[in-house]
Scaffold this motif. Sequence first.
Motif, PDB file in Angstrom:
ATOM      1  N   ILE A 112       0.845  -1.203   0.000  1.00 40.42           N
ATOM      2  CA  ILE A 112       0.000   0.000   0.000  1.00 40.42           C
ATOM      3  C   ILE A 112       0.876   1.247   0.000  1.00 40.42           C
ATOM      4  O   ILE A 112       0.625   2.201  -0.748  1.00 40.42           O
ATOM      5  N   ARG A 113       1.934   1.241   0.826  1.00 42.29           N
ATOM      6  CA  ARG A 113       2.837   2.398   0.859  1.00 42.29           C
ATOM      7  C   ARG A 113       3.540   2.573  -0.492  1.00 42.29           C
ATOM      8  O   ARG A 113       3.723   3.700  -0.966  1.00 42.29           O
ATOM      9  N   ALA A 114       3.928   1.453  -1.115  1.00 43.77           N
ATOM     10  CA  ALA A 114       4.560   1.535  -2.435  1.00 43.77           C
ATOM     11  C   ALA A 114       3.596   2.148  -3.447  1.00 43.77           C
ATOM     12  O   ALA A 114       3.989   3.007  -4.245  1.00 43.77           O
ATOM     13  N   MET A 115       2.333   1.729  -3.399  1.00 43.25           N
ATOM     14  CA  MET A 115       1.326   2.291  -4.315  1.00 43.25           C
ATOM     15  C   MET A 115       1.137   3.786  -4.063  1.00 43.25           C
ATOM     16  O   MET A 115       0.996   4.565  -5.015  1.00 43.25           O
ATOM     17  N   GLN A 116       1.141   4.200  -2.807  1.00 38.69           N
ATOM     18  CA  GLN A 116       1.001   5.623  -2.495  1.00 38.69           C
ATOM     19  C   GLN A 116       2.172   6.420  -3.068  1.00 38.69           C
ATOM     20  O   GLN A 116       1.990   7.507  -3.617  1.00 38.69           O
ATOM     21  N   GLU A 117       3.376   5.863  -2.947  1.00 34.93           N
ATOM     22  CA  GLU A 117       4.557   6.540  -3.489  1.00 34.93           C
ATOM     23  C   GLU A 117       4.527   6.559  -5.018  1.00 34.93           C
ATOM     24  O   GLU A 117       4.908   7.549  -5.640  1.00 34.93           O
ATOM     25  N   LEU A 118       4.057   5.459  -5.619  1.00 39.84           N
ATOM     26  CA  LEU A 118       3.960   5.422  -7.078  1.00 39.84           C
ATOM     27  C   LEU A 118       2.907   6.394  -7.590  1.00 39.84           C
ATOM     28  O   LEU A 118       3.066   6.971  -8.665  1.00 39.84           O
ATOM     29  N   GLN A 119       1.856   6.604  -6.804  1.00 40.17           N
ATOM     30  CA  GLN A 119       0.820   7.563  -7.204  1.00 40.17           C
ATOM     31  C   GLN A 119       1.382   8.984  -7.250  1.00 40.17           C
ATOM     32  O   GLN A 119       0.963   9.787  -8.081  1.00 40.17           O
TER      33      GLN A 119
END
Length: 196
Positions: A112-119
């Motif tokens: 989830i944190r990776a997705m937030q950073e990718l966003q």
Amino acid sequence: MVNLIWLFFIVVGFVVAAIQGNIELVTAAVFDGAKTGVTVCFGLISILVFWLGIMRIAEDAGLLQKLAKLLNPFVRFLFPSIPADHPAIGYIMSNMSANILGLGNAATPMGIRAMQELQKLNSNKEVASPAMCTLLALNTSSITLIPTTLIAIRMNYHSLNPAEIVGTTLLATIISTMAAILVDRWYRRRYERLSY
């Protein structure tokens, strides 16, 4: 959609039981299911706590950092659009490391944190970026060395050899990960051609 499907099954079950005059079977099944759910959860808690503790020890000992260094060239190949020093890379490697060790529940927050950073890197906030799609594909199909959750469930149901699935799980997850990478590459090339 899935909620509607489950609701449909539940309503149909109640209606059929009522028509047949066996509504007490539905009540018994509900309580048996709840009891089984709690039993399975307690079995899973013990094994997950154990493996999360092992993962914490591995993290403190530097094992996860070494695994992350091993994964770094692979991650750079799969995510070429992410800058090398971006925080998303660390979260992606932590997510992959946890999945490889069979700790899907521990991998979820990192994913989830990776997705937030990718966003944050995504130019179109309404559509998932290719890197986000790649992470989702890898997270879903991840290679698993130790399927801790499945071993815990098998132990809970008194399997004679709960760990006998390790080899077949490893083979299946290697195949699924390779398939995910190939499909991701194919769609990424197609996306890049359509973008030009």
